[in-house]
Design a protein around this motif. Sequence first.
Motif: not given
Length: 309
Positions: A36-43
């Motif tokens: 989730g964190v990595i997806a949020g950063l990417s987003d």
Amino acid sequence: MHSSFYPTLSVDPEAASRRALVLGGGGAAGNAWLIGVIAGLSDAGVDTAAADLVVGTSAGATAAAQLTGASPQQLFADILAAPALPRPVDGMPGAGPGGRGSALEAMRRTGDVIAASADPVDMRRRMGASALSLGASHDREAQARWRATVDSRLPGTTWPHSWMLLTAVNARTGDPVLFERTSGVALADAVAASCAGSFAYIIDGVPYIDGGYRRNSENADLAAGYGRVLVLSPLGGRTRHPVEWGMQLDAQIDDLAASGSRVESILPDEGSLAAFGTNMMDLSTRPAAARAGFEQGRAAAVHLAGFWG
């Protein structure tokens, strides 16, 4: 510094201009939070896939391997789309290797080992011996089930061309082990060994236990000398070991700073901790943990854009 337990790593002079991503352990909930964190950063425009080195431990090893075969957005969506699972009641088998024994029982057993140990070296030897005393360490069916479970979580089975280190500990000798693409070990086996928090996982006759016993759940010191190091720690940098052993994340960050690295970390906030609940191995917490991680990642991107970019 803690050089008596953690020998100084050779630092590549060219690493000073490079970036390292460290993914710590933290069970089923921690793995979902990392994604989730990595997806949020990417987003929000911070691309951790650009890391020159990825260090993965336990649940972080699973996340590291998952990210080699799928985008963070796809992995995040898969967590949210997974069928809902009931929360386990106290005494039900945990989600660890083989599903034998509750998470509470495993915590008690390993806690006793830590309490009886003189230092990290002694602890790793004792922890390996304790794992080898469990029947599943010698049960081919249990080993095969664990391998199949890990394999089912990975969207791909090929090691990345970029440098990825997955941590483990030799259960027989207590020596720390690092798996990477030239190690001659299949990616799924390396992940299964790094996540072996209960019984020992056997690869070519050698038993391994969880990489978190090397130096806590992060092993961030393996990124020594990298110019920028981003650490994601589902367990918030906490340690079950005596502080004087220097296992905790704060001590690892001190060592990184001494090597010339700039370090930023993301630790679970109150919302993420609430999503985790009291059992990080509880598979039913994964959607909430992933959502909480996503929100943290998006929020952290504002601060990290200049650091990482």
